[in-house]
Design a protein around this motif. Structure first.
Motif, PDB file in Angstrom:
ATOM      1  N   GLY A 188       2.653  20.052  13.499  1.00 27.05           N
ATOM      2  CA  GLY A 188       2.863  18.697  14.007  1.00 27.05           C
ATOM      3  C   GLY A 188       1.638  18.123  14.693  1.00 27.05           C
ATOM      4  O   GLY A 188       1.757  17.325  15.624  1.00 27.05           O
ATOM      5  N   GLY A 189       0.458  18.505  14.222  1.00 27.14           N
ATOM      6  CA  GLY A 189      -0.773  17.905  14.725  1.00 27.14           C
ATOM      7  C   GLY A 189      -1.154  16.683  13.911  1.00 27.14           C
ATOM      8  O   GLY A 189      -0.337  16.141  13.157  1.00 27.14           O
ATOM      9  N   ILE A 190      -2.390  16.258  14.035  1.00 26.44           N
ATOM     10  CA  ILE A 190      -2.849  15.049  13.334  1.00 26.44           C
ATOM     11  C   ILE A 190      -2.713  15.211  11.817  1.00 26.44           C
ATOM     12  O   ILE A 190      -2.369  14.268  11.104  1.00 26.44           O
ATOM     13  N   ILE A 191      -2.916  16.433  11.297  1.00 26.71           N
ATOM     14  CA  ILE A 191      -2.891  16.636   9.847  1.00 26.71           C
ATOM     15  C   ILE A 191      -1.455  16.613   9.311  1.00 26.71           C
ATOM     16  O   ILE A 191      -1.144  15.905   8.353  1.00 26.71           O
ATOM     17  N   GLY A 192      -0.572  17.380   9.939  1.00 26.43           N
ATOM     18  CA  GLY A 192       0.819  17.419   9.486  1.00 26.43           C
ATOM     19  C   GLY A 192       1.503  16.072   9.574  1.00 26.43           C
ATOM     20  O   GLY A 192       2.226  15.658   8.654  1.00 26.43           O
ATOM     21  N   THR A 193       1.267  15.352  10.673  1.00 30.80           N
ATOM     22  CA  THR A 193       1.904  14.036  10.834  1.00 30.80           C
ATOM     23  C   THR A 193       1.331  13.020   9.845  1.00 30.80           C
ATOM     24  O   THR A 193       2.042  12.143   9.357  1.00 30.80           O
ATOM     25  N   SER A 194       0.032  13.161   9.515  1.00 28.64           N
ATOM     26  CA  SER A 194      -0.582  12.263   8.534  1.00 28.64           C
ATOM     27  C   SER A 194       0.019  12.493   7.152  1.00 28.64           C
ATOM     28  O   SER A 194       0.311  11.538   6.419  1.00 28.64           O
ATOM     29  N   VAL A 195       0.234  13.762   6.775  1.00 28.88           N
ATOM     30  CA  VAL A 195       0.855  14.053   5.473  1.00 28.88           C
ATOM     31  C   VAL A 195       2.273  13.475   5.428  1.00 28.88           C
ATOM     32  O   VAL A 195       2.664  12.825   4.453  1.00 28.88           O
ATOM     33  N   ALA A 196       3.035  13.682   6.511  1.00 31.38           N
ATOM     34  CA  ALA A 196       4.409  13.152   6.566  1.00 31.38           C
ATOM     35  C   ALA A 196       4.402  11.626   6.460  1.00 31.38           C
ATOM     36  O   ALA A 196       5.207  11.025   5.728  1.00 31.38           O
ATOM     37  N   TYR A 197       3.510  10.982   7.190  1.00 29.23           N
ATOM     38  CA  TYR A 197       3.382   9.517   7.195  1.00 29.23           C
ATOM     39  C   TYR A 197       3.115   9.008   5.771  1.00 29.23           C
ATOM     40  O   TYR A 197       3.775   8.077   5.288  1.00 29.23           O
ATOM     41  N   HIS A 198       2.138   9.630   5.093  1.00 29.25           N
ATOM     42  CA  HIS A 198       1.741   9.116   3.778  1.00 29.25           C
ATOM     43  C   HIS A 198       2.764   9.437   2.693  1.00 29.25           C
ATOM     44  O   HIS A 198       2.987   8.616   1.796  1.00 29.25           O
ATOM     45  N   LEU A 199       3.396  10.606   2.775  1.00 26.41           N
ATOM     46  CA  LEU A 199       4.467  10.901   1.809  1.00 26.41           C
ATOM     47  C   LEU A 199       5.612   9.902   1.945  1.00 26.41           C
ATOM     48  O   LEU A 199       6.144   9.395   0.948  1.00 26.41           O
ATOM     49  N   SER A 200       5.983   9.603   3.201  1.00 25.85           N
ATOM     50  CA  SER A 200       7.088   8.664   3.414  1.00 25.85           C
ATOM     51  C   SER A 200       6.702   7.255   2.973  1.00 25.85           C
ATOM     52  O   SER A 200       7.534   6.503   2.469  1.00 25.85           O
ATOM     53  N   LYS A 201       5.436   6.902   3.126  1.00 25.70           N
ATOM     54  CA  LYS A 201       4.951   5.587   2.663  1.00 25.70           C
ATOM     55  C   LYS A 201       5.027   5.485   1.136  1.00 25.70           C
ATOM     56  O   LYS A 201       5.184   4.394   0.589  1.00 25.70           O
ATOM     57  N   MET A 202       4.855   6.651   0.476  1.00 28.54           N
ATOM     58  CA  MET A 202       4.866   6.645  -0.994  1.00 28.54           C
ATOM     59  C   MET A 202       6.269   6.805  -1.561  1.00 28.54           C
ATOM     60  O   MET A 202       6.439   6.979  -2.761  1.00 28.54           O
ATOM     61  N   GLY A 203       7.274   6.792  -0.668  1.00 23.19           N
ATOM     62  CA  GLY A 203       8.659   6.764  -1.146  1.00 23.19           C
ATOM     63  C   GLY A 203       9.407   8.074  -1.071  1.00 23.19           C
ATOM     64  O   GLY A 203      10.587   8.133  -1.399  1.00 23.19           O
ATOM     65  N   TRP A 204       8.751   9.153  -0.662  1.00 23.22           N
ATOM     66  CA  TRP A 204       9.467  10.415  -0.489  1.00 23.22           C
ATOM     67  C   TRP A 204      10.076  10.424   0.911  1.00 23.22           C
ATOM     68  O   TRP A 204       9.361  10.337   1.901  1.00 23.22           O
ATOM     69  N   LYS A 205      11.388  10.554   0.989  1.00 20.94           N
ATOM     70  CA  LYS A 205      12.083  10.447   2.280  1.00 20.94           C
ATOM     71  C   LYS A 205      12.671  11.781   2.759  1.00 20.94           C
ATOM     72  O   LYS A 205      12.867  11.978   3.953  1.00 20.94           O
ATOM     73  N   ASP A 206      12.974  12.675   1.802  1.00 21.52           N
ATOM     74  CA  ASP A 206      13.678  13.911   2.158  1.00 21.52           C
ATOM     75  C   ASP A 206      12.670  14.960   2.642  1.00 21.52           C
ATOM     76  O   ASP A 206      12.378  15.935   1.955  1.00 21.52           O
ATOM     77  N   ILE A 207      12.156  14.704   3.838  1.00 23.85           N
ATOM     78  CA  ILE A 207      11.050  15.510   4.374  1.00 23.85           C
ATOM     79  C   ILE A 207      11.420  16.038   5.754  1.00 23.85           C
ATOM     80  O   ILE A 207      11.960  15.300   6.586  1.00 23.85           O
ATOM     81  N   VAL A 208      11.100  17.312   5.988  1.00 25.61           N
ATOM     82  CA  VAL A 208      11.294  17.912   7.308  1.00 25.61           C
ATOM     83  C   VAL A 208       9.938  18.375   7.825  1.00 25.61           C
ATOM     84  O   VAL A 208       9.223  19.106   7.126  1.00 25.61           O
ATOM     85  N   LEU A 209       9.564  17.930   9.011  1.00 28.83           N
ATOM     86  CA  LEU A 209       8.327  18.394   9.650  1.00 28.83           C
ATOM     87  C   LEU A 209       8.707  19.354  10.784  1.00 28.83           C
ATOM     88  O   LEU A 209       9.508  19.005  11.656  1.00 28.83           O
ATOM     89  N   ILE A 210       8.148  20.557  10.731  1.00 23.15           N
ATOM     90  CA  ILE A 210       8.454  21.598  11.715  1.00 23.15           C
ATOM     91  C   ILE A 210       7.217  21.889  12.548  1.00 23.15           C
ATOM     92  O   ILE A 210       6.111  22.053  12.005  1.00 23.15           O
TER      93      ILE A 210
END
Length: 882
Positions: A53-75
């Motif tokens: 959940g640092g800058i890298i993990g949150t950036s990946v989550a942000y961009h995946l969700s922007k591209m339409g993938w919603k079923d994502i869990v960040l641990i």
């Protein structure tokens, strides 16, 4: 943002001073769970699980969700942004020498600029600009090269005088400076807050975030990710993203199928001061003094200053774990040289009151570039880690490219320089990583001139001829862990002086390589090319041929004993590999690829070949030593050694035959040299290598034989306009764009990967064209040399960059290879590039800010070829692939 950072600091200071808390955290570290309640249960399944959940993990989550993938869990095992991100200095710098890193940093800067408005979370974004200082002329040249790249990308940047630097930042002492580079749009942020803003936006887009949750391992079945085991239960998933920072290595090794992620942590120190008597303005530019090994930014009226010392301290080699990174031990003795450097650069800070010396871990990789991409051993297992102290600069762009990779199957830019598959398992040794990062960390600010080599982790993969060649004056470089010869120092030369000759100008090895090139053209040379990747693919029926015909662009249904030069293309028609394939029998093929293709090519073939028990693929790289005999007398040497005629009538171009050489049997001889010069490559079973080498050298004495290295090879292939994969060719370059239509079976009615894209290009034209440039007004002795990455200008307008260059000893000129684009003057849109567009332009190459006239050619000089052969054979006879 400043308040947030102060709160974090006071938090650190309180905890460091509180023995009860220290005891509590040390006991917590020994267990994987924390006693805090978890109000929201983990889902039983998700499409994607992101760990970190640092800058890298949150950036990946942000961009995946922007591209339409919603079923994502960040641990996150601790709290969001509580790892390295929490202690990051917050400097967003776009001044990067590697093109893809520059693009990532530029995107990050743009993203962070609008993030506060998008999310409502204060990020502390302040556009301050940055000043990079040069204490030497060589450092100034390196800054000018970076500045040239920034300017053509539309990023404002200028080379300034020391006096101007002092006007921009009044505390700078300029007495020892020769110049500086000013990038006005560089910025500062609060890294933790940027991470929280990205998490907030991702959460609004449907991403579930779970703190205080540890991943124990990732489950893989039949080569694919199936789920994640945590301390709170299992989550079934299709994709897993390892953004665990310095713990990425341990996490990669925790599963039954290890994923090798070569990174290692080092302690990183920076100093915080109280505000100055006259508090510094928040808009003062950040100062980078690489020759002094330090960076300095304003911080709440005072300064924050850190650096990259010559004697770094590696951390956690034995894999010690902890939930959140706490401020490590202060070490003033260790920080002393950096403090002295700071006071030399800003003497006015003598009286300032120091608040704290922060010591936090940063993870570094073996080649100073971050690690991105899909695991070669587990489909759906993605990695983004190893930021080499540039996590905040790369975070936005790296997250975007990885998200594109996952959603589309490929990113929008060529990320091969960052791809996890550039490494093999050999870079995962903890001893290797510990020693290498001790070299890498100082290199962050060391002057890196062209052709420098790492000194640690060497002599790992060697040819059986290593000791023989070394005794004859070989000077070595390393590629994919393999030792390869650069050139041979003749007896009587000052070896020490030559090893230290690192320069942007004419190098000391100039005449040595020139003599090797001359011998290749007039007599015969031997180059050990054992490092090339070698696979054997065979089947009991026609499966091997049918599968390879689909995966490769050229026709492989050739008579037994013939060699085909071909691309292994992706759906867009771009080169995933560039190789030579010999047909050994009706049902078996021998494939030779570039050295650094060993993991990438194996993975690509494994993923695309049918799962058929009748089809076998074996990596035989280590089984064969390869000797390249180049030159007009190679035919004489080989015919005398084998008692077989080797002339063109008996042994035509692009032919492969098993022969005896000396006493040794079973040697695969191919009439191909990877340079365009006449000659042969001998693939020798490893136990015969020394015998065959000795025989060749003894027999070759009367023909003037000598050893040669890769620098001679590079000069020969570039003057012949031969491209190689990884520098000139990549996954975004097609055969149509580099004059290789004749290597594509478009007219044969056979389906192959990339066919549709190539047919479209054939009909509509190409948007870039591989071009050869001969520098005309360049003084080899006095001017800065081109190496690669130099901007190309046509009629005064930017049209592309060089991809490689070398001095041609035949033409007595520098030759640069690169791609020419046709950008619309008003919109910047890419237009079709025609032959007339190339031929009718006036060209210049920008080398460190100075432009040199160049003549553009789409075909090589025919007079350079020493043997008259059919045009297609000449062009086919071996594009150099390093």
């Amino acid at each position: 943002a400043a308040g947030m950072f102060l709160r974090l600091l006071s938090d650190i200071q309180w905890r460091a001073a509180n023995p009860k808390w220290r005891r509590m955290t040390s006991s917590r570290r020994s267990t994987s769970t924390t006693p805090e309640p978890h109000p929201v249960a983990l889902p039983a399944q998700a499409q994607v699980v992101i760990c970190g959940g640092g800058i890298i993990g949150t950036s990946v989550a942000y961009h995946l969700s922007k591209m339409g993938w919603k079923d994502i869990v960040l641990i996150e095992q601790g709290r969001l942004a509580a790892g390295t991100t929490r202690f990051c200095a917050g400097i967003v710098s776009t001044a990067r020498p590697v093109s893809i890193e520059l693009k990532m940093a530029h995107y990050s800067n743009q993203l962070y600029q609008q993030l506060e408005q998008e999310t409502g979370v204060q990020t502390g974004y302040t556009k301050t600009g940055s000043i990079s200082l040069a204490q030497t002329q060589d450092r100034l040249i390196s800054l000018k090269r970076v500045a040239a790249s920034l300017n053509v990308m539309g990023i404002p940047c200028e080379i300034i005088t020391p006096k101007k630097a002092a006007q921009l930042h009044p505390l700078i002492n300029i007495h020892d400076l020769v110049g500086a580079m000013y990038v006005p749009e560089d910025a500062l942020v609060s890294s933790a807050n940027v991470s929280l803003a990205l998490a907030t936006a991702a959460s609004r887009n449907g991403v579930q975030i779970h703190e205080r949750t540890s991943v124990s391992h990732v489950t893989v079945q039949k080569g694919r990710v199936t789920g994640v085991e945590t301390d709170r239960g299992r989550i079934q998933c299709q994709y897993f993203v390892n953004c665990a920072g310095q713990w990425a290595y341990e996490l990669g090794h925790s599963g039954e199928e290890p994923v090798h992620i070569p990174l290692h942590a080092c302690e990183h120190f920076y100093l915080l001061t109280h505000p100055l008597k006259e508090p510094l303005s928040s808009s003062l530019p950040t100062v980078v003094d690489p020759d002094g090994r330090i960076y300095i930014r304003n911080w709440q009226g005072g300064i924050l200053s850190g650096g990259f010392e010559k004697n770094p301290k590696p951390l956690f080699t034995e894999g010690r774990n902890q939930l959140e990174i706490q401020n490590l031990q202060e070490d003033w003795d260790h920080f002393g040289p950096l403090l002295s450097s700071l006071l030399r650069r800003m003497p006015g800070l003598e009286a300032v009151q120091i608040m704290q010396l922060v010591n936090c871990p940063e993870s570094f990789t073996p080649d100073m570039r971050c690690i991105m991409g899909e695991s070669p051993t587990a489909r759906g297992y993605f990695v983004l880690a190893g930021m080499n102290s540039a996590g905040i600069s790369y975070g936005g762009g790296a997250g975007k490219y990885l998200a594109e990779w996952m959603v589309n199957g490929y990113p929008s830019e060529n990320v091969w320089p960052l791809d996890l598959k550039r490494f093999g398992t050999l870079q995962s040794s903890r001893t290797f990583l510990r020693h290498r990062v001790m070299e890498v960390m100082p290199l962050m600010y060391d002057l890196k001139v062209p052709r420098w080599d790492f000194q640690t982790g060497r002599q790992l993969r060697t040819s059986p001829l290593y000791d023989r060649l070394d005794a004859q004056g070989a000077r070595w470089m390393e590629k994919h862990g393999f030792e390869r010869v650069k050139y041979f120092v003749p007896p009587g030369k000052d070896l020490l002086d030559l090893d230290l000759s690192k320069t942007f100008y004419k190098p000391d090895w100039f005449d040595i390589v020139g003599a090797e090139v001359k011998c290749c053209k007039e007599a015969v040379c031997v180059i050990d090319m054992s490092s090339f990747t070698k696979f054997e693919i065979s089947s009991t029926g026609d499966e091997a041929l049918e599968s390879l015909q689909y995966l490769f662009s050229n026709d492989l249904d050739v008579p037994v004993g013939h060699v085909v030069h071909t691309g292994m293309l992706n759906e867009k028609g771009g080169y995933e590999n560039d190789c030579s394939i010999a047909r050994l029998s009706k049902r078996s093929f021998f494939m030779i690829s570039p050295t650094d293709q060993q993991v990438h090519c194996w993975t690509w073939l494994k993923n695309h070949l049918p799962d058929d028990s009748n089809l076998t693929m074996e990596d035989v790289t280590w089984k064969y030593t390869a000797l390249n005999l180049i030159g007009p007398r190679a035919v004489d040497v080989l015919s005398e050694l084998s008692y077989a005629p080797m002339t063109a009538e008996h042994f035509p171009s692009l032919f492969c035959k098993e022969m005896s050489v000396g006493y040794a049997n079973g040697i695969r001889v191919m009439s191909i040299t990877h340079t365009g010069e006449p000659g042969f490559v001998l693939y020798i079973p490893i136990e015969y290598a020394l015998h065959v080498y000795n025989e060749v050298m003894n027999m070759g004495q009367k023909y003037g034989i000598r050893n040669a290295g890769y620098y001679a090879l590079r000069s020969l292939r570039i003057e012949k306009f031969f491209a190689f994969w990884g520098q000139d060719l990549d996954a975004f370059t097609t055969p149509m764009e580099c004059g290789r239509e004749f290597q594509v079976k478009l007219e044969k009615g056979m389906d192959f990967v990339g066919q549709e894209a190539l047919l479209e290009q054939k009909q509509n034209g190409v948007y870039k064209r591989f071009t050869m440039f001969i520098l005309e007004d360049h003084d080899t002795d006095m001017d800065v040399w081109p190496w690669w990455g130099e901007p190309i200008f046509r009629n005064g307008r930017y049209v592309g960059k060089t991809t490689s260059s070398a001095y041609s000893y035949t033409l007595e000129r520098h030759v640069c290879l690169g791609f020419v684009h046709n950008f619309d003057e008003k919109t910047g849109e890419k237009l079709v590039v025609t032959t007339d567009f190339i031929n009718q332009g006036e060209y210049e190459i920008d080398i460190a800010g100075q432009r040199f006239q160049a003549k553009a050619k789409l075909y090589p000089f025919s007079s350079l070829f020493t043997q008259r052969r059919r045009k297609d054979e000449v062009e086919l006879s071996g594009y150099q692939r390093e």
